[in-house]
Design a protein around this motif. Structure first.
Motif, PDB file in Angstrom:
ATOM      1  N   LEU A  53     -16.932  -2.714 -22.344  1.00 23.53           N
ATOM      2  CA  LEU A  53     -17.999  -3.711 -22.295  1.00 23.53           C
ATOM      3  C   LEU A  53     -19.329  -3.025 -22.598  1.00 23.53           C
ATOM      4  O   LEU A  53     -19.677  -2.037 -21.953  1.00 23.53           O
ATOM      5  N   VAL A  54     -20.039  -3.562 -23.572  1.00 23.10           N
ATOM      6  CA  VAL A  54     -21.274  -2.909 -24.014  1.00 23.10           C
ATOM      7  C   VAL A  54     -22.331  -3.970 -24.334  1.00 23.10           C
ATOM      8  O   VAL A  54     -21.994  -5.128 -24.537  1.00 23.10           O
ATOM      9  N   PRO A  55     -23.606  -3.584 -24.408  1.00 21.03           N
ATOM     10  CA  PRO A  55     -24.595  -4.534 -24.909  1.00 21.03           C
ATOM     11  C   PRO A  55     -24.266  -4.874 -26.366  1.00 21.03           C
ATOM     12  O   PRO A  55     -23.768  -4.004 -27.094  1.00 21.03           O
TER      13      PRO A  55
ATOM     14  N   MET B  10      -7.712   0.468 -18.366  1.00 19.13           N
ATOM     15  CA  MET B  10      -8.989   1.166 -18.259  1.00 19.13           C
ATOM     16  C   MET B  10     -10.132   0.243 -18.635  1.00 19.13           C
ATOM     17  O   MET B  10     -10.030  -0.519 -19.591  1.00 19.13           O
ATOM     18  N   ILE B  11     -11.211   0.340 -17.855  1.00 21.64           N
ATOM     19  CA  ILE B  11     -12.414  -0.435 -18.137  1.00 21.64           C
ATOM     20  C   ILE B  11     -13.569   0.551 -18.314  1.00 21.64           C
ATOM     21  O   ILE B  11     -13.773   1.420 -17.457  1.00 21.64           O
ATOM     22  N   ILE B  12     -14.284   0.418 -19.413  1.00 21.28           N
ATOM     23  CA  ILE B  12     -15.463   1.260 -19.614  1.00 21.28           C
ATOM     24  C   ILE B  12     -16.668   0.335 -19.766  1.00 21.28           C
ATOM     25  O   ILE B  12     -16.602  -0.648 -20.506  1.00 21.28           O
ATOM     26  N   ILE B  13     -17.737   0.649 -19.056  1.00 20.93           N
ATOM     27  CA  ILE B  13     -18.927  -0.187 -19.163  1.00 20.93           C
ATOM     28  C   ILE B  13     -20.118   0.674 -19.543  1.00 20.93           C
ATOM     29  O   ILE B  13     -20.476   1.614 -18.830  1.00 20.93           O
ATOM     30  N   ASP B  14     -20.696   0.372 -20.701  1.00 15.93           N
ATOM     31  CA  ASP B  14     -21.844   1.137 -21.177  1.00 15.93           C
ATOM     32  C   ASP B  14     -23.119   0.455 -20.688  1.00 15.93           C
ATOM     33  O   ASP B  14     -23.146  -0.751 -20.496  1.00 15.93           O
ATOM     34  N   GLU B  15     -24.157   1.246 -20.542  1.00 16.34           N
ATOM     35  CA  GLU B  15     -25.443   0.740 -20.017  1.00 16.34           C
ATOM     36  C   GLU B  15     -25.180  -0.016 -18.706  1.00 16.34           C
ATOM     37  O   GLU B  15     -25.602  -1.154 -18.516  1.00 16.34           O
TER      38      GLU B  15
END
Lengths: 259, 507
Positions: B110-112, B169-174
């Motif tokens: 998940l990213v902007p 796996m969940i990756i969250i940017d910002e």
């Protein structure tokens, strides 16, 4: 795997699978794929579906693979292939599929008398331990089909022998006493024993980590009488991450007639 | 323990024995064994991924970060490196390692929205991870690795579709965008199963210590206690902390934070100065009149409106006028209207902008490329005009620009214009190492915004010392902002760790 190793691998692979090598410059390899190989490594099921449905002339891919990018002039022709790339992984997969079962005889040329060959059966197992981390081992188990003796590292002991796929002229092959299906059961049991006797402190440690994290989670919700759904989701996440599991896979295997 | 057995090899083999074939090639058989041996993961510890990543020059601190997350933090962590050290690379490396180890198959990133394509490219090109960019109607169940904008993910029907998937796996940017636990995105992420999870942010605390509580609670609920115990133990109020040493230690158990100075790379210095500015007599008069507004009219009773106006008055009359004029439409009584019109009249008569003159002085003294950050579009235009009349060419930038326009602006700034004037939203996503002077024309409330602005210039590849000028008009609201910024930086340093200089050091 260095560029030159990749190159050698590809050359052998395509030669072995009857794909014509059109040109080979040591850093670049042009291959005419066969229809079967195209289907295996080119990812275009719709094309093949269409060709077969319409009964059209098939046109399997001619692949230009670049194994050493530093040595090519035209950057825009061909496909760069290297360790880690998707195409090479596909070729690895194809190798596995096409190299699963063998029946081989040791070459007895040079001996005057008739030589007796003993049948062995080998299975190469990959054992994986999983929790939030992974460890793998290979066990190559070979069983003598006459007396039932089992040895580990079997593959290493035969991979450099001179083997051929047809019965050598002067060879006499003993008929196996233990049937291959029965031998397979014994090897399966053996691998199970090997696993059972292995050190499993990793699983204990994983369970400890799991328990610790579960305590933390429970603390967060300690004053909540009716636990929300999120709690159950988190709990499930912990289980999936830490719960120790063991997987046994068969890489390949075969029957070997050896001196 | 359960032992899983996979493959149909057994049945297929028996069939071949019964039919005496067909048998495979011995060469391929041996090659297959060799490939397995080469790809074997012989130890629980250590990283396998780097040997596959031939397109990537990994830095030691990135490898170390990945190893820490996998071996010590069990795969759930906040990656909080300072800006420009490669958090994306670290996240990609960790994901790749888990994929190689067979522990992660499906992953959601998940990213902007503005970073969506960049992530997809990085994962595909550098990590050989076949990630796709999620658009409306993407059949999400058909792809293993999906990059999605946060704003899309939190809304129906996308959120339901995501919940139906079973991501490893969940990756969250910002991830600082999740600092507020009352937001839709926070609740969405909270309800997501997080087997392995990475939160990426250079700024785990922006304003107050509760932000780190909520961030950590998303990752590992209970690690900092529950809300009540956290408040009791650490945070009596937003910006006073007790037991900070323990809190820092707890936070560091789930957070990796590399600082520029730890990377072994030579970094140039930051010279930070606060430049005090004196209003002209006329400017001061208008400012004081604005301060009186709330006693004159109920339209200005909201402190938010007042603060906005005062901040704008510290920026430019152009910015002030826009807001004031809008407020004027809401006024009813003659008294109110007269007072405001009087202010506007005085405002329009102002000929000198003391701050802008200071800017000119700095630019002339620097005699080099300069970036000016302002919070207001009106000020941005004004400054361009003002500098133009003094013979200085400039180019404008804001965060809404498309990728190609950004590149164009960057090129103009590099080759033609001496000054780049950016608005706040222009802080992210443009890198300008060829410039060494940053003027913070207005100060934001959030110190991390300042850090992000400075990070555009002070990052890998900068070869000279970087000069930062924070402008503040004396005896105005800017003085208060400066104090508050100092307090917030203090909280950050106590809980998260040291920061490079953002403000001039207190004596």
């Amino acid at each position: 795997m260095y560029a030159s190793q990749v190159h050698d691998y590809l050359r052998t692979f395509f030669t072995e699978t009857n794909c014509e090598i059109v040109s080979d410059e040591g850093f670049q390899l042009t291959v005419q794929l066969t229809i079967d190989m195209d289907k295996k490594i080119m990812n275009r099921p719709f094309y093949w579906q269409y060709i077969e449905a319409t009964d059209s002339e098939p046109n399997p891919t001619r692949l230009m693979l670049i194994t050493d990018r530093t040595r090519i002039q035209n950057q825009f022709v061909g496909e760069v292939i290297h360790f880690g790339s998707g195409r090479l992984n596909q070729i690895f997969k194809a190798t596995k599929e096409l190299g699963s079962f063998v029946q081989m005889y040791e070459d007895v040329a040079g001996t005057d008398n008739q030589t007796t060959l003993t049948p062995y059966f080998c299975v190469n197992y990959k054992v994986s331990y999983y929790c939030d981390q992974t460890k793998e081992k290979i066990h190559s188990l070979g069983i003598n089909l006459i007396n039932g003796d089992i040895e580990d590292n079997f593959h290493e002991s035969i991979c450099n022998l001179n083997l051929q796929s047809n019965i050598p002229e002067k060879a006499f092959c003993l008929q196996y006493i233990i049937k291959p299906s029965r031998a397979l059961e014994r090897l399966d049991m053996m691998i199970q024993n090997i696993i059972t006797q292995d050190d499993h402190s990793w699983a204990e440690e994983a369970k400890n980590r799991w328990e610790k994290e579960l305590e933390v989670l429970n603390y967060f919700y300690k004053d909540t009488e009716e636990k929300p759904e999120v709690y159950e989701i988190e709990k499930k996440g912990l289980e999936e991450r830490f719960n120790p599991r063991i997987k046994v896979e068969i890489i390949n295997g075969g029957i070997f007639y050896l001196k | 323990m359960i032992i899983e057995r996979s493959s149909n090899w057994r049945e297929d083999f028996i069939e071949r024995v019964d039919n005496d074939g067909p048998w495979d090639s011995w060469t391929l058989y041996k090659m297959s064994y060799e490939v397995e041996k080469m790809n074997l993961i012989p130890e629980f510890s250590g990283l396998q991924a780097p040997k596959f990543l031939t397109n990537l020059q990994l830095l030691p601190h990135q490898v170390e970060a990945a190893q820490t997350v996998i071996e010590k933090m069990n795969g759930k962590a906040i990656l909080a490196d300072e800006v420009g050290l490669g958090k994306t690379i670290e996240a990609g490396l960790i994901m790749k390692e888990y994929m190689i180890r067979g522990l992660v198959k499906k992953a959601l990133i998940l990213v902007p929205a503005s970073l969506q394509n960049q992530w997809v490219t990085e994962l595909n090109v550098r990590f050989f991870i076949p990630a796709i960019s999620y658009r409306k109607n993407t059949p999400i169940e058909q792809y293993d690795v999906v990059v999605m904008s946060m704003d899309t993910a939190k809304k129906s029907p996308h959120r339901e579709k995501i919940y139906e998937q079973d991501y490893d796996m969940i990756i969250i940017d910002e991830a600082h965008k999740l600092k507020n636990h009352k937001t839709q995105i926070y609740e969405f992420v909270q309800s997501l199963k997080k087997k392995f999870c990475l939160l990426l942010t250079a700024t785990p605390i922006q304003n107050d210590v509760f932000e780190i509580f909520y961030l950590v609670s998303l990752l590992k609920p209970g690690h900092l206690g529950n809300y009540e115990t956290f408040q009791e133990s650490f945070a009596q109020t937003k910006r006073s902390i007790e037991g900070e040493k323990y809190l820092k230690e707890l936070v560091n158990q789930v957070m990796v934070r590399n600082r520029r100075s730890d990377t072994g790379i030579e970094w140039t210095n930051r010279q930070v100065q606060t430049i005090p500015i004196q209003y002209t007599k006329e400017e001061r008069e208008v400012y004081d009149m604005l301060c009186e507004l709330k006693s004159v009219s109920s339209v200005f009773s909201s402190s938010f409106t007042m603060v906005t106006l005062l901040k704008e008055m510290c920026s430019s009359k152009e910015a002030t006028f826009l807001t004031l004029n809008k407020m004027l439409q809401k006024c009813i009584t003659k008294e109110e209207i007269d007072y405001i019109e009087q202010i506007i009249e005085k405002l329009m008569k102002l000929e000198i902008n003391a701050k802008a003159e200071k800017v000119l002085e700095i630019i002339e003294k620097a005699n080099d490329k300069v970036i000016i950050f302002t919070e207001y579009r009106a000020t941005q235009s004004y400054l361009q005009w003002y500098l133009y009349t003094k013979g200085i060419s400039s180019v404008l930038f804001n965060g809404k620009y498309s990728k190609s326009k950004r590149d164009w602006v960057k090129q103009l700034f590099r080759e033609r214009d001496q000054v780049l004037i950016a608005t706040e939203s222009g802080g992210e996503g443009i890198n300008l190492q060829f410039c060494h002077h940053v003027i913070n024309y207005d100060l934001p409330w959030n110190p991390m915004k300042l850090e992000q602005r400075i990070g555009r210039v002070h990052r890998l590849g900068q070869e000279e010392d970087v000069h930062i000028y924070n402008l503040a008009i004396e005896n105005t609201i800017e003085q208060k902002i400066l104090d508050l910024l100092n307090d917030k930086i203090d909280v950050f340093e106590k809980v998260v760790g040291d920061l490079d200089d953002i403000l001039e050091k207190k004596a």
